[in-house]
Write a protein that holds these residues in place. Structure first.
Motif, PDB file in Angstrom:
ATOM      1  N   GLY A   8      33.193  36.459  24.329  1.00 26.56           N
ATOM      2  CA  GLY A   8      33.219  35.890  25.528  1.00 26.56           C
ATOM      3  C   GLY A   8      33.555  37.233  26.559  1.00 26.56           C
ATOM      4  O   GLY A   8      34.077  38.143  26.462  1.00 26.56           O
ATOM      5  N   HIS A   9      32.558  37.085  27.654  1.00 29.95           N
ATOM      6  CA  HIS A   9      32.853  38.139  28.765  1.00 29.95           C
ATOM      7  C   HIS A   9      32.797  39.605  28.327  1.00 29.95           C
ATOM      8  O   HIS A   9      32.791  40.549  29.005  1.00 29.95           O
ATOM      9  CB  HIS A   9      34.101  38.096  29.576  1.00 29.95           C
ATOM     10  N   GLY A  10      32.401  40.009  27.003  1.00 31.89           N
ATOM     11  CA  GLY A  10      32.249  41.265  26.608  1.00 31.89           C
ATOM     12  C   GLY A  10      33.424  42.297  26.512  1.00 31.89           C
ATOM     13  O   GLY A  10      33.708  43.148  26.870  1.00 31.89           O
ATOM     14  N   GLU A  41      51.641  36.654  36.976  1.00 30.66           N
ATOM     15  CA  GLU A  41      50.835  35.938  37.718  1.00 30.66           C
ATOM     16  C   GLU A  41      50.184  34.899  36.966  1.00 30.66           C
ATOM     17  O   GLU A  41      50.005  33.780  37.208  1.00 30.66           O
ATOM     18  CB  GLU A  41      50.010  36.720  38.602  1.00 30.66           C
ATOM     19  N   LYS A  42      49.506  35.156  35.789  1.00 26.98           N
ATOM     20  CA  LYS A  42      48.802  34.150  35.043  1.00 26.98           C
ATOM     21  C   LYS A  42      49.559  33.475  34.611  1.00 26.98           C
ATOM     22  O   LYS A  42      49.240  32.248  34.540  1.00 26.98           O
ATOM     23  CB  LYS A  42      48.013  35.131  33.947  1.00 26.98           C
ATOM     24  N   PHE A  63      43.016  21.730  41.582  1.00 26.90           N
ATOM     25  CA  PHE A  63      42.636  22.114  40.114  1.00 26.90           C
ATOM     26  C   PHE A  63      41.678  23.239  40.049  1.00 26.90           C
ATOM     27  O   PHE A  63      41.564  24.149  39.326  1.00 26.90           O
ATOM     28  CB  PHE A  63      42.464  20.892  39.304  1.00 26.90           C
ATOM     29  N   VAL A  64      40.312  22.661  40.538  1.00 24.84           N
ATOM     30  CA  VAL A  64      39.493  23.869  40.863  1.00 24.84           C
ATOM     31  C   VAL A  64      39.928  25.257  41.157  1.00 24.84           C
ATOM     32  O   VAL A  64      39.379  26.277  40.650  1.00 24.84           O
ATOM     33  CB  VAL A  64      38.311  23.264  41.786  1.00 24.84           C
ATOM     34  N   LEU A 100      42.518  31.700  37.940  1.00 23.96           N
ATOM     35  CA  LEU A 100      42.790  32.039  36.515  1.00 23.96           C
ATOM     36  C   LEU A 100      41.918  32.873  35.759  1.00 23.96           C
ATOM     37  O   LEU A 100      42.102  33.885  35.360  1.00 23.96           O
ATOM     38  CB  LEU A 100      43.157  30.794  35.715  1.00 23.96           C
ATOM     39  N   ASP A 101      40.267  32.712  36.225  1.00 25.20           N
ATOM     40  CA  ASP A 101      39.431  33.153  35.707  1.00 25.20           C
ATOM     41  C   ASP A 101      39.383  34.620  36.219  1.00 25.20           C
ATOM     42  O   ASP A 101      38.888  35.537  35.386  1.00 25.20           O
ATOM     43  CB  ASP A 101      37.898  32.523  35.951  1.00 25.20           C
ATOM     44  N   LYS A 102      39.769  34.780  37.290  1.00 23.79           N
ATOM     45  CA  LYS A 102      39.822  36.199  37.930  1.00 23.79           C
ATOM     46  C   LYS A 102      40.819  37.005  37.314  1.00 23.79           C
ATOM     47  O   LYS A 102      40.808  38.193  37.117  1.00 23.79           O
ATOM     48  CB  LYS A 102      39.811  36.091  39.362  1.00 23.79           C
ATOM     49  N   LEU A 103      41.999  36.443  37.237  1.00 23.08           N
ATOM     50  CA  LEU A 103      42.988  37.121  36.342  1.00 23.08           C
ATOM     51  C   LEU A 103      42.577  37.472  34.999  1.00 23.08           C
ATOM     52  O   LEU A 103      42.911  38.632  34.573  1.00 23.08           O
ATOM     53  CB  LEU A 103      44.328  36.479  36.529  1.00 23.08           C
TER      54      LEU A 103
END
Length: 521
Positions: free
Chosen positions: A89-91, A151-152, A207-208, A214-217
């Motif tokens: 995932g994501h490297g 924060e996450k 929710f979106v 969360l993805d950015k964190l």
């Protein structure tokens, strides 16, 4: 049986410093070989086991110590807790590996640039400044990562509460609890859900937003890495410090091991050690090829200080055949295993002499030799892994008693032991391996005094002592003839099987450095 000539001098006794020492896999191997070992370890459970086993231990973070604290240590060993360089995932794994390799190259450049410097003190200052810059960069990343993690966690809690609110609203609009639960369980992209209900639409939108944040964190945390990035650099810095710091004496030998994904790090380490006039070798080792009743691969870096020779160290010679499932006849060694040593007769490679050792054989031998009630007799059995295979959790891996164990992990206590050819658990409490039995599969003595919390994790993370014994003998006693080496290993394996704990050791702190045999204070 081979024997050592009576006029052969006894092997040299080395003082070993073991970083990230764990519960003592390398230490007990070194002890039966006659060496002295001091370990540094921060895990409380592993420290408890080491204390019960009588292993000399400084408890704490390796980063709180320095090579200069232990000037009398002759050999450096260890297995730093590394990044999972192969994560999907994501490297993230590839980026973590690249980051570590870049740091190593920066240290290497500093070492190369000062090789011929006429002023040793000025050269050391230049190298040390490079290390301090790297250390400060890593420290700042750790600080930032802690903030991002906090924060996450808060966002994850908010998203969980949001999911509950969505489920409640769906039920209020007529969905059954099961329908609402299934709908949210199968939810992949929040955009997939649309609703004419304003409240539900608002919940979807929030929710979106939470998911995107969360993805950015997560991406940010991947960029920052974690403290293991700094830990994997520690052994290299200790080697550099002992080699370049004025007034220091270089380590005579180095042995480092980790999971196969770490081999690029060891290869990069070897380049630095070559510059520091070590003879080096990196090698993938299959544990069953050294008499460990378990299939497991380890990446090993070996180095011996020898400025007079630029040749690489020879590889460790395998003593047992490789295991290949479904066939008693071993196939040729895979290409990632280095060639075996050339025989003294000049006839090329010498094939391993022994068949691999099975779980059943290892457990029975340990039970017989130790007379320990902790290692119990079993009828023919099959081990059903806690892990799935082929990406299917329900497809549990299986190994019969007459084969080596699959890799022993921190979940070894969850493996089921069933009657061979069935799915029926063994009776009388034999359906799980206890600590002593799991340790035997790692080649720890049956009497090893496991203590502290999460013993299964300690066992799974440990270096198999029998593998460590082969590697240490190979690196520290290169002058032995083949006959002498075989005799040395045979006698040491017998001592390992019969090993029993002696006096409990007191865990040391930094305040205990004064007066320690390795400190010279």
């Amino acid at each position: 049986m081979s024997h050592t000539p009576t006029d052969s001098p006894p092997p040299a006794k080395f003082r070993i410093l073991d970083l990230f020492a764990g519960p003592g896999g390398l230490d007990v191997a070194a002890h039966v070989l006659g060496h002295e070992v001091t370990g540094i370890e921060w895990d409380a459970g592993a420290c408890a086991t080491r204390a019960e086993a009588g292993m000399d231990t400084f408890k704490g973070d390796v980063r709180e110590y320095r090579a200069a604290f232990f000037p009398r240590a002759q050999v450096l060993t260890g297995g730093p807790p590394c990044q999972t360089f192969t994560v999907a995932g994501h490297g993230a794994g590839r980026r973590a590996l690249d980051q570590v390799l870049r740091y190593i190259e920066r240290l290497h450049e500093a070492v190369r640039d000062t090789v011929d410097h006429p002023d040793a003190s000025a050269a050391w200052t230049q190298v040390f400044r490079t290390w301090r810059k790297i250390h400060e960069e890593l420290r700042l990343k750790e600080v930032e990562a802690r903030t991002v993690k906090a924060e996450k966690r808060a966002l994850e809690q908010s998203r969980a509460e949001q999911r509950k609110a969505m489920r409640k609203r769906l039920e209020e609009l007529g969905s059954s609890p099961e329908e609402a639960k299934l709908l949210l369980k199968e939810l992949r992209e929040p955009q997939d859900l649309t609703s004419s209900d304003d409240d539900l639409a608002r919940l979807f939108e929030e929710f979106v937003d939470l998911t995107g944040r969360l993805d950015k964190l997560k991406d940010k945390l991947e960029e920052l890495g974690d403290e293991r990035t700094g830990l994997v650099l520690q052994p290299l810095w200790w080697i550099i410090e002992r080699s370049r710091r004025p007034g220091s004496t270089p380590f005579e030998a180095v042995v480092l091991e980790q999971v196969p994904a770490v081999m690029p790090v060891w290869d990069k380490y070897a380049e630095v050690l070559d510059t520091l006039e070590y003879r080096t070798a990196t090698q993938f080792l299959h544990t069953e090829a050294f008499g460990v009743p378990q299939t497991r691969r380890r990446a090993v870096l070996m180095a011996r200080l020898d400025g007079s020779s630029r040749d690489r160290l020879p590889p460790v010679e395998e003593t047992h055949k490789l295991y290949h499932r479904g066939s008693a006849a071993p196939a040729p060694s895979p290409s990632d295993t280095l060639p075996l040593e050339t025989s003294e007769a000049g006839g090329g490679r010498r094939p391993p002499r022994h068949k691999w050792i099975s779980m059943g054989e290892a457990l029975e031998n340990a039970r017989r030799l130790s007379q320990s009630e902790d290692v119990r007799s079993r009828p023919p059995f099959t081990v059903v892994s806690n892990y799935g295979t082929g990406g299917r959790p329900e497809a549990r891996g299986r190994r019969d008693h007459d084969a080596p164990s699959a890799t022993v992990t921190g979940k070894v206590s969850r493996n089921r032991v069933v009657h061979q050819g069935t799915d029926r658990d063994l009776d009388d409490g034999l359906a799980r391996f206890n600590n002593a039995e799991a340790g035997v599969l790692q080649t720890f003595p049956a009497a090893y005094p496991w203590a502290g919390n999460d013993v299964s994790q300690q066992i799974g993370n440990a270096v198999p002592p029998r593998l460590a014994l082969h590697v240490l003998r190979h690196v520290l006693e290169p002058g032995l003839s083949r006959e002498e080496a075989e005799d040395r290993v045979e006698k040491s394996i017998a001592k390992l099987s019969a090993w029993k704990p002696g006096r409990t050791a007191r865990l040391r702190e930094q305040a205990d450095l004064k007066g320690h045999p390795l400190t010279g204070r």
